[in-house]
Motif scaffolding. Structure first.
Motif, PDB file in Angstrom:
ATOM      1  N   MET A  19      -7.714 -39.492  12.191  1.00 35.81           N
ATOM      2  CA  MET A  19      -7.422 -39.361  13.627  1.00 35.81           C
ATOM      3  C   MET A  19      -8.635 -38.866  14.396  1.00 35.81           C
ATOM      4  O   MET A  19      -8.903 -39.307  15.513  1.00 35.81           O
ATOM      5  CB  MET A  19      -6.226 -38.433  13.841  1.00 35.81           C
ATOM      6  N   GLN A  20      -9.385 -37.942  13.799  1.00 31.96           N
ATOM      7  CA  GLN A  20     -10.592 -37.448  14.465  1.00 31.96           C
ATOM      8  C   GLN A  20     -11.653 -38.529  14.550  1.00 31.96           C
ATOM      9  O   GLN A  20     -12.366 -38.638  15.555  1.00 31.96           O
ATOM     10  CB  GLN A  20     -11.136 -36.213  13.724  1.00 31.96           C
ATOM     11  N   GLU A  70      -2.448 -26.611  18.754  1.00 33.82           N
ATOM     12  CA  GLU A  70      -3.035 -27.625  19.627  1.00 33.82           C
ATOM     13  C   GLU A  70      -4.391 -28.083  19.127  1.00 33.82           C
ATOM     14  O   GLU A  70      -4.765 -29.259  19.274  1.00 33.82           O
ATOM     15  CB  GLU A  70      -3.154 -27.065  21.052  1.00 33.82           C
ATOM     16  N   ASN A  71      -5.162 -27.172  18.522  1.00 26.24           N
ATOM     17  CA  ASN A  71      -6.489 -27.530  18.022  1.00 26.24           C
ATOM     18  C   ASN A  71      -6.524 -27.695  16.501  1.00 26.24           C
ATOM     19  O   ASN A  71      -7.576 -27.582  15.886  1.00 26.24           O
ATOM     20  CB  ASN A  71      -7.526 -26.488  18.463  1.00 26.24           C
ATOM     21  N   TYR A  72      -5.365 -27.935  15.905  1.00 28.46           N
ATOM     22  CA  TYR A  72      -5.262 -28.229  14.466  1.00 28.46           C
ATOM     23  C   TYR A  72      -5.810 -27.096  13.595  1.00 28.46           C
ATOM     24  O   TYR A  72      -6.500 -27.321  12.599  1.00 28.46           O
ATOM     25  CB  TYR A  72      -5.994 -29.534  14.126  1.00 28.46           C
ATOM     26  N   GLN A  73      -5.498 -25.877  13.952  1.00 25.05           N
ATOM     27  CA  GLN A  73      -6.029 -24.731  13.227  1.00 25.05           C
ATOM     28  C   GLN A  73      -5.600 -24.718  11.762  1.00 25.05           C
ATOM     29  O   GLN A  73      -6.395 -24.389  10.875  1.00 25.05           O
ATOM     30  CB  GLN A  73      -5.560 -23.434  13.906  1.00 25.05           C
ATOM     31  N   ILE A  74      -4.347 -25.070  11.497  1.00 23.35           N
ATOM     32  CA  ILE A  74      -3.824 -24.976  10.124  1.00 23.35           C
ATOM     33  C   ILE A  74      -4.543 -25.945   9.200  1.00 23.35           C
ATOM     34  O   ILE A  74      -5.002 -25.561   8.117  1.00 23.35           O
ATOM     35  CB  ILE A  74      -2.307 -25.223  10.115  1.00 23.35           C
ATOM     36  N   ILE A  75      -4.647 -27.211   9.602  1.00 29.53           N
ATOM     37  CA  ILE A  75      -5.274 -28.177   8.696  1.00 29.53           C
ATOM     38  C   ILE A  75      -6.780 -27.983   8.630  1.00 29.53           C
ATOM     39  O   ILE A  75      -7.398 -28.184   7.574  1.00 29.53           O
ATOM     40  CB  ILE A  75      -4.910 -29.628   9.100  1.00 29.53           C
ATOM     41  N   ARG A  76      -7.410 -27.572   9.713  1.00 28.17           N
ATOM     42  CA  ARG A  76      -8.857 -27.325   9.661  1.00 28.17           C
ATOM     43  C   ARG A  76      -9.175 -26.206   8.687  1.00 28.17           C
ATOM     44  O   ARG A  76     -10.148 -26.263   7.927  1.00 28.17           O
ATOM     45  CB  ARG A  76      -9.402 -27.009  11.050  1.00 28.17           C
ATOM     46  N   HIS A  77      -8.336 -25.170   8.693  1.00 29.57           N
ATOM     47  CA  HIS A  77      -8.516 -24.072   7.737  1.00 29.57           C
ATOM     48  C   HIS A  77      -8.300 -24.570   6.311  1.00 29.57           C
ATOM     49  O   HIS A  77      -9.063 -24.226   5.397  1.00 29.57           O
ATOM     50  CB  HIS A  77      -7.538 -22.948   8.057  1.00 29.57           C
ATOM     51  N   LEU A 103      -8.745 -27.564   5.098  1.00 33.84           N
ATOM     52  CA  LEU A 103      -9.821 -28.445   4.654  1.00 33.84           C
ATOM     53  C   LEU A 103     -11.074 -27.686   4.254  1.00 33.84           C
ATOM     54  O   LEU A 103     -11.949 -28.236   3.567  1.00 33.84           O
ATOM     55  CB  LEU A 103     -10.149 -29.454   5.756  1.00 33.84           C
ATOM     56  N   GLU A 104     -11.167 -26.437   4.650  1.00 33.89           N
ATOM     57  CA  GLU A 104     -12.284 -25.605   4.206  1.00 33.89           C
ATOM     58  C   GLU A 104     -12.104 -25.125   2.770  1.00 33.89           C
ATOM     59  O   GLU A 104     -12.993 -24.496   2.202  1.00 33.89           O
ATOM     60  CB  GLU A 104     -12.437 -24.395   5.133  1.00 33.89           C
ATOM     61  N   ARG A 105     -10.908 -25.422   2.206  1.00 37.78           N
ATOM     62  CA  ARG A 105     -10.568 -25.093   0.822  1.00 37.78           C
ATOM     63  C   ARG A 105     -10.724 -23.604   0.517  1.00 37.78           C
ATOM     64  O   ARG A 105     -11.398 -23.219  -0.453  1.00 37.78           O
ATOM     65  CB  ARG A 105     -11.386 -25.940  -0.151  1.00 37.78           C
ATOM     66  N   PRO A 106     -10.099 -22.739   1.298  1.00 35.68           N
ATOM     67  CA  PRO A 106     -10.114 -21.301   1.002  1.00 35.68           C
ATOM     68  C   PRO A 106      -9.204 -21.004  -0.184  1.00 35.68           C
ATOM     69  O   PRO A 106      -8.447 -21.874  -0.655  1.00 35.68           O
ATOM     70  CB  PRO A 106      -9.573 -20.683   2.288  1.00 35.68           C
ATOM     71  N   ALA A 107      -9.226 -19.778  -0.653  1.00 37.46           N
ATOM     72  CA  ALA A 107      -8.367 -19.402  -1.781  1.00 37.46           C
ATOM     73  C   ALA A 107      -6.894 -19.525  -1.412  1.00 37.46           C
ATOM     74  O   ALA A 107      -6.063 -19.900  -2.253  1.00 37.46           O
ATOM     75  CB  ALA A 107      -8.676 -17.969  -2.225  1.00 37.46           C
ATOM     76  N   TYR A 108      -6.567 -19.220  -0.152  1.00 40.72           N
ATOM     77  CA  TYR A 108      -5.181 -19.312   0.296  1.00 40.72           C
ATOM     78  C   TYR A 108      -5.079 -20.252   1.486  1.00 40.72           C
ATOM     79  O   TYR A 108      -5.870 -20.171   2.425  1.00 40.72           O
ATOM     80  CB  TYR A 108      -4.648 -17.934   0.708  1.00 40.72           C
ATOM     81  N   ARG A 109      -4.126 -21.164   1.437  1.00 39.30           N
ATOM     82  CA  ARG A 109      -3.864 -22.053   2.570  1.00 39.30           C
ATOM     83  C   ARG A 109      -2.382 -22.422   2.587  1.00 39.30           C
ATOM     84  O   ARG A 109      -1.693 -22.306   1.566  1.00 39.30           O
ATOM     85  CB  ARG A 109      -4.736 -23.306   2.512  1.00 39.30           C
ATOM     86  N   GLU A 110      -1.918 -22.861   3.742  1.00 37.49           N
ATOM     87  CA  GLU A 110      -0.492 -23.130   3.892  1.00 37.49           C
ATOM     88  C   GLU A 110      -0.277 -24.237   4.911  1.00 37.49           C
ATOM     89  O   GLU A 110      -1.142 -24.523   5.744  1.00 37.49           O
ATOM     90  CB  GLU A 110       0.248 -21.868   4.339  1.00 37.49           C
ATOM     91  N   ALA A 112      -8.230 -36.423  -8.518  1.00 33.64           N
ATOM     92  CA  ALA A 112      -8.756 -36.688  -7.182  1.00 33.64           C
ATOM     93  C   ALA A 112      -8.366 -35.544  -6.252  1.00 33.64           C
ATOM     94  O   ALA A 112      -7.299 -34.933  -6.417  1.00 33.64           O
ATOM     95  CB  ALA A 112      -8.207 -38.004  -6.644  1.00 33.64           C
ATOM     96  N   THR A 113      -9.227 -35.263  -5.301  1.00 32.66           N
ATOM     97  CA  THR A 113      -8.900 -34.318  -4.238  1.00 32.66           C
ATOM     98  C   THR A 113      -8.381 -35.126  -3.063  1.00 32.66           C
ATOM     99  O   THR A 113      -9.147 -35.843  -2.407  1.00 32.66           O
ATOM    100  CB  THR A 113     -10.143 -33.511  -3.824  1.00 32.66           C
ATOM    101  N   PHE A 114      -7.078 -35.043  -2.830  1.00 36.07           N
ATOM    102  CA  PHE A 114      -6.475 -35.891  -1.798  1.00 36.07           C
ATOM    103  C   PHE A 114      -5.336 -35.152  -1.132  1.00 36.07           C
ATOM    104  O   PHE A 114      -4.344 -34.803  -1.772  1.00 36.07           O
ATOM    105  CB  PHE A 114      -5.955 -37.194  -2.408  1.00 36.07           C
ATOM    106  N   SER A 115      -5.487 -34.888   0.150  1.00 43.34           N
ATOM    107  CA  SER A 115      -4.435 -34.286   0.968  1.00 43.34           C
ATOM    108  C   SER A 115      -3.972 -35.334   1.969  1.00 43.34           C
ATOM    109  O   SER A 115      -4.787 -35.869   2.731  1.00 43.34           O
ATOM    110  CB  SER A 115      -4.962 -33.051   1.706  1.00 43.34           C
ATOM    111  N   LYS A 116      -2.678 -35.649   1.971  1.00 44.85           N
ATOM    112  CA  LYS A 116      -2.183 -36.666   2.904  1.00 44.85           C
ATOM    113  C   LYS A 116      -2.439 -36.227   4.348  1.00 44.85           C
ATOM    114  O   LYS A 116      -2.984 -36.995   5.150  1.00 44.85           O
ATOM    115  CB  LYS A 116      -0.688 -36.906   2.680  1.00 44.85           C
ATOM    116  N   TYR A 117      -2.030 -35.013   4.678  1.00 42.93           N
ATOM    117  CA  TYR A 117      -2.225 -34.533   6.041  1.00 42.93           C
ATOM    118  C   TYR A 117      -3.716 -34.401   6.355  1.00 42.93           C
ATOM    119  O   TYR A 117      -4.182 -34.785   7.428  1.00 42.93           O
ATOM    120  CB  TYR A 117      -1.489 -33.207   6.248  1.00 42.93           C
ATOM    121  N   GLY A 118      -4.473 -33.872   5.407  1.00 43.93           N
ATOM    122  CA  GLY A 118      -5.905 -33.710   5.621  1.00 43.93           C
ATOM    123  C   GLY A 118      -6.608 -35.041   5.853  1.00 43.93           C
ATOM    124  O   GLY A 118      -7.455 -35.172   6.740  1.00 43.93           O
ATOM    125  N   THR A 119      -6.250 -36.045   5.052  1.00 46.99           N
ATOM    126  CA  THR A 119      -6.858 -37.363   5.212  1.00 46.99           C
ATOM    127  C   THR A 119      -6.453 -37.980   6.547  1.00 46.99           C
ATOM    128  O   THR A 119      -7.270 -38.581   7.250  1.00 46.99           O
ATOM    129  CB  THR A 119      -6.453 -38.284   4.058  1.00 46.99           C
TER     130      THR A 119
END
Length: 249
Positions: free
Chosen positions: A227-228, A50-57, A59-66, A215-222
């Motif tokens: 949306m925000q 509900e609070n977009y936890q997956i994409i927010r994590h 976008l922080e560009r951690p070593a692991y993301r999914e 380029a650094t480009f994430s479709k979902y991230g962008t």
């Protein structure tokens, strides 16, 4: 229907003008060819909390993301096969694991919260991700017109060009038309190079001669950022209309 279930590769992205795309197509022509589907419309439905936890994590560009998504390569009716995919990235390596199921089974599973009707390792991984994050809901619908090229020598190198990338935060149906707000500028193309190892020398030369940069480009991230921004401006307009600033004299 046979399909590849697992991928492990490096993915690099480039934002191109139409002239740069034409130059790249000319350079790769001796080594790559367009796949049998030609230009197709790829539809992707991303799931999040509900609070977009997956994409927010992410976008922080951690070593692991999914990410978790459902994807189709055409307008999908109830009996058409769609892909349920987990896409993971650890450091620079991308891992994709997917299942193909009829659209109606996938829709029923994600609507009711019940597991997918599959007993396999990949099915277990998808179930674990859904359980780990709690209730997941459709977060954004993305579509893109894609041209996919594969290696003439039978290797695993793939190059795709995505244009007319659109996003929306409603009408989450893979059977609906492709429409929404654009992510790219007019006459812009997103090139993605997908390779299991280092890029071949001829491709490195082509990239260099074309003068393009990664380029650094994430479709979902962008889409999430857009949306925000829209939500912020909408809230700001409502505050301006309903809550005029009180001047202190």
């Amino acid at each position: 229907m046979e399909y590849q279930q697992t991928f492990q590769r490096y993915e690099t992205k480039y934002l191109l003008t139409m002239q740069e795309k034409a130059t790249m197509l000319q350079a790769i022509a001796p080594y790559m060819q367009l796949d049998q589907y030609g230009r197709t419309t790829v539809r992707s439905l991303y799931f999040d909390t509900e609070n977009y936890q997956i994409i927010r994590h992410s976008l922080e560009r951690p070593a692991y993301r999914e990410k978790l998504r459902i994807r189709s390569y055409k307008t999908a009716g109830p009996e058409d096969m769609v892909f349920v995919e987990i896409k993971k990235k650890y450091h620079s390596v991308v891992y994709k694991r997917r299942l193909a199921l009829p659209e109606k089974q996938v829709r029923q599973s994600f609507t009711t919260g019940q597991p997918l009707p599959v007993h396999s390792q990949i099915g277990n991984e998808i179930a674990y991700m859904r359980q780990c994050y709690g209730p997941l809901r459709p977060a954004v619908f993305l579509s893109a017109e894609r041209e996919a090229y594969f290696a003439r020598d039978g290797g695993e190198l793939r190059i795709t060009f995505d244009e007319n990338i659109l996003y929306r935060d409603s009408d989450f149906s893979l059977s609906s038309p492709a429409y929404g707000k654009p992510l790219l500028e007019p006459e812009q193309s997103l090139m993605e190079i997908k390779a299991p190892y280092a890029l071949p020398l001829w491709l490195c030369h082509a990239i260099h001669d074309c003068g393009i940069r990664r380029a650094t480009f994430s479709k979902y991230g962008t889409a999430y950022r857009r949306m925000q921004e829209e939500k912020f401006h909408a809230n700001d307009e409502r505050r301006t209309f309903y809550e005029p600033v009180q001047r202190v004299v």
